[in-house]
Scaffold this active site. Structure first.
Site, PDB file in Angstrom:
ATOM      1  N   ASP A   1      25.882 -45.889 -91.174  1.00 45.41           N
ATOM      2  CA  ASP A   1      25.802 -46.661 -89.926  1.00 45.41           C
ATOM      3  C   ASP A   1      25.795 -48.141 -90.294  1.00 45.41           C
ATOM      4  O   ASP A   1      25.509 -48.508 -91.440  1.00 45.41           O
ATOM      5  CB  ASP A   1      24.532 -46.309 -89.133  1.00 45.41           C
ATOM      6  CG  ASP A   1      24.457 -47.067 -87.802  1.00 45.41           C
ATOM      7  OD1 ASP A   1      25.515 -47.266 -87.169  1.00 45.41           O
ATOM      8  OD2 ASP A   1      23.361 -47.477 -87.404  1.00 45.41           O
ATOM      9  N   SER A   2      26.093 -48.967 -89.305  1.00 49.60           N
ATOM     10  CA  SER A   2      26.029 -50.413 -89.523  1.00 49.60           C
ATOM     11  C   SER A   2      24.596 -50.856 -89.833  1.00 49.60           C
ATOM     12  O   SER A   2      24.388 -51.896 -90.440  1.00 49.60           O
ATOM     13  CB  SER A   2      26.517 -51.139 -88.273  1.00 49.60           C
ATOM     14  OG  SER A   2      25.688 -50.794 -87.187  1.00 49.60           O
TER      15      SER A   2
ATOM     16  N   TYR B   1      27.924 -54.342 -85.669  1.00 51.99           N
ATOM     17  CA  TYR B   1      29.382 -54.180 -85.671  1.00 51.99           C
ATOM     18  C   TYR B   1      29.953 -54.348 -84.253  1.00 51.99           C
ATOM     19  O   TYR B   1      31.130 -54.620 -84.093  1.00 51.99           O
ATOM     20  CB  TYR B   1      29.748 -52.763 -86.141  1.00 51.99           C
ATOM     21  CG  TYR B   1      29.791 -52.556 -87.639  1.00 51.99           C
ATOM     22  CD1 TYR B   1      29.175 -53.433 -88.525  1.00 51.99           C
ATOM     23  CD2 TYR B   1      30.461 -51.437 -88.155  1.00 51.99           C
ATOM     24  CE1 TYR B   1      29.217 -53.195 -89.899  1.00 51.99           C
ATOM     25  CE2 TYR B   1      30.512 -51.211 -89.515  1.00 51.99           C
ATOM     26  CZ  TYR B   1      29.894 -52.081 -90.388  1.00 51.99           C
ATOM     27  OH  TYR B   1      29.944 -51.847 -91.732  1.00 51.99           O
ATOM     28  N   GLY B   2      29.092 -54.111 -83.258  1.00 47.24           N
ATOM     29  CA  GLY B   2      29.566 -54.014 -81.870  1.00 47.24           C
ATOM     30  C   GLY B   2      30.212 -55.263 -81.316  1.00 47.24           C
ATOM     31  O   GLY B   2      30.853 -55.216 -80.271  1.00 47.24           O
TER      32      GLY B   2
ATOM     33  N   CYS C   1      27.846 -43.746 -86.421  1.00 39.65           N
ATOM     34  CA  CYS C   1      28.006 -45.037 -85.748  1.00 39.65           C
ATOM     35  C   CYS C   1      29.162 -44.873 -84.763  1.00 39.65           C
ATOM     36  O   CYS C   1      30.297 -44.603 -85.169  1.00 39.65           O
ATOM     37  CB  CYS C   1      28.343 -46.094 -86.799  1.00 39.65           C
ATOM     38  SG  CYS C   1      28.716 -47.720 -86.106  1.00 39.65           S
ATOM     39  N   ASN C   2      28.859 -44.997 -83.492  1.00 41.00           N
ATOM     40  CA  ASN C   2      29.912 -44.839 -82.471  1.00 41.00           C
ATOM     41  C   ASN C   2      30.947 -45.944 -82.560  1.00 41.00           C
ATOM     42  O   ASN C   2      32.125 -45.727 -82.301  1.00 41.00           O
ATOM     43  CB  ASN C   2      29.293 -44.857 -81.082  1.00 41.00           C
ATOM     44  CG  ASN C   2      28.515 -43.593 -80.809  1.00 41.00           C
ATOM     45  OD1 ASN C   2      29.061 -42.637 -80.307  1.00 41.00           O
ATOM     46  ND2 ASN C   2      27.249 -43.572 -81.165  1.00 41.00           N
ATOM     47  N   THR C   3      30.481 -47.143 -82.919  1.00 42.26           N
ATOM     48  CA  THR C   3      31.395 -48.278 -82.961  1.00 42.26           C
ATOM     49  C   THR C   3      32.465 -48.036 -84.034  1.00 42.26           C
ATOM     50  O   THR C   3      33.660 -48.208 -83.781  1.00 42.26           O
ATOM     51  CB  THR C   3      30.603 -49.574 -83.234  1.00 42.26           C
ATOM     52  OG1 THR C   3      29.546 -49.638 -82.267  1.00 42.26           O
ATOM     53  CG2 THR C   3      31.477 -50.788 -83.124  1.00 42.26           C
TER      54      THR C   3
ATOM     55  N   CYS D   1      25.570 -44.996 -78.725  1.00 40.76           N
ATOM     56  CA  CYS D   1      25.300 -45.832 -79.897  1.00 40.76           C
ATOM     57  C   CYS D   1      24.103 -45.202 -80.569  1.00 40.76           C
ATOM     58  O   CYS D   1      23.111 -44.873 -79.895  1.00 40.76           O
ATOM     59  CB  CYS D   1      24.977 -47.270 -79.477  1.00 40.76           C
ATOM     60  SG  CYS D   1      24.282 -48.268 -80.823  1.00 40.76           S
ATOM     61  N   THR D   2      24.192 -45.002 -81.888  1.00 43.20           N
ATOM     62  CA  THR D   2      23.125 -44.253 -82.559  1.00 43.20           C
ATOM     63  C   THR D   2      21.816 -45.036 -82.652  1.00 43.20           C
ATOM     64  O   THR D   2      20.783 -44.470 -82.985  1.00 43.20           O
ATOM     65  CB  THR D   2      23.580 -43.796 -83.958  1.00 43.20           C
ATOM     66  OG1 THR D   2      24.060 -44.945 -84.676  1.00 43.20           O
ATOM     67  CG2 THR D   2      24.681 -42.761 -83.861  1.00 43.20           C
TER      68      THR D   2
HETATM   69  N1  DGL Z   1      24.702 -47.596 -84.338  1.00 39.83           N
HETATM   70  C1  DGL Z   1      25.959 -48.259 -84.087  1.00 39.83           C
HETATM   71  C2  DGL Z   1      26.717 -47.461 -83.043  1.00 39.83           C
HETATM   72  O1  DGL Z   1      26.464 -46.269 -82.905  1.00 39.83           O
HETATM   73  C3  DGL Z   1      25.686 -49.689 -83.765  1.00 39.83           C
HETATM   74  C4  DGL Z   1      26.864 -50.557 -83.877  1.00 39.83           C
HETATM   75  C5  DGL Z   1      26.569 -52.012 -84.083  1.00 39.83           C
HETATM   76  O2  DGL Z   1      26.224 -52.372 -85.214  1.00 39.83           O
HETATM   77  O3  DGL Z   1      26.731 -52.783 -83.124  1.00 39.83           O
HETATM   78  O4  DGL Z   1      27.591 -47.952 -82.369  1.00 39.83           O
END
Ligand code: DGL
Length: 270
Positions: free
Chosen positions: A7-8, A39-40, A70-72, A194-195
């Protein structure tokens, strides 16, 4: 036989926890790219490059299969990675597919025409990059008809969590839920896309009210990984040790993770 989880930042720990509960004997290597979170707010090329670098780091740890928790990254980079970059002896899987399967009541490979499903009004809470990708709506539209998705880009929430500022994160979640409800007053289901957001699940649930079903992505991903590994055990990598790695400051990231996950987690430098 380790699996990598990326994940980010610390949000993917919600997925790691669910996987560890479902597959307690499986060594898990976690990598948070905290130095580059969030990352978003980044563009798709940037997210692609950062995600590829992180996945290579996990391959080097003996994890032939990496979950983008990470969904992004799943929305903005995964398709391009799978089509142009991942070698045949490695796998990179995202967190979108199990959620779409649950909402559309069908397996991913089922390419029959879209049909009506039970859930018709869905609130999607996600990062600005995930919302902008429209990946969730696109995948849903291939499989289901008549589903109305209202997406709320939740600017600032990941940043507040990564900074350890729970009060700001709570205030932002409430205001994002209010903004969504102005456009869709009665969602049937809410997807925390988003996780990081399950770390604030109680705040989302309270603001949404008791009539809204909140979909737990972490549990769905854990179930789907268990099924995948039964079918494809050859992707269990050579690694044997569970560990937590970060591109950020290990002491700071350990403290924040311990604060949000309510148990001690010790990160080392990636
Ligand atoms: N946990 C990431 C997700 O699921 C966060 C992304 C981010 O860093 O903005 O999108």
């Amino acid at each position: 036989m380790a699996v990598g989880i990326f994940d980010s930042g610390i949000g993917g720990l919600t997925v790691l926890d669910a996987i560890a509960r479902r597959l307690p004997d499986l060594p898990l290597v976690y990598l948070g790219d905290n130095a580059h979170a969030p990352y978003g707010v980044r563009d798709a090329d940037d997210i692609f490059n950062l995600t590829c670098a992180a996945v290579e780091r996990l391959w080097a740890e003996g994890c032939d299969l990496v979950i983008l928790a990470c969904n992004t990254a799943s929305a903005a980079a995964l398709k391009r990675m799978q089509e142009t970059w991942v070698p045949a002896d490695k796998r990179v899987l995202g967190v979108f597919v199990p959620m779409i399967e649950a909402l559309t009541e069908r397996q991913w490979g089922d390419n029959s025409p879209p049909r009506e499903v039970a859930v018709r009004h869905v609130a999607l809470f996600a990062t600005p990059a995930t919302v902008a990708s429209r990946a969730f709506q696109r995948e849903l539209a291939f499989r289901a008809i008549g589903v109305d998705v209202e997406a709320q880009p939740c600017g600032g929430v990941v940043d507040a969590i990564e900074q350890g500022d729970e009060i700001l994160a709570e205030a932002l979640v409430r205001s994002h839920v209010e903004a969504l409800k102005r456009r869709m007053p009665h969602p049937q289901a809410a997807v925390l896309g988003c996780t990081h957001y399950p770390l604030m699940e109680d705040v989302f649930a309270a603001a949404l009210g008791p009539d809204v079903t909140v979909y737990s992505q972490a549990r769905l991903v854990a179930e789907s990984l268990a099924d995948y590994l039964t079918r494809r055990p050859e992707f269990l990598g050579a690694g044997t040790q569970s560990k937590f790695m970060t591109t950020g400051d290990p002491a700071r990231v350990s403290d924040k993770s311990t604060q949000f996950l309510r148990r001690r987690i010790s990160f080392e430098a990636a």
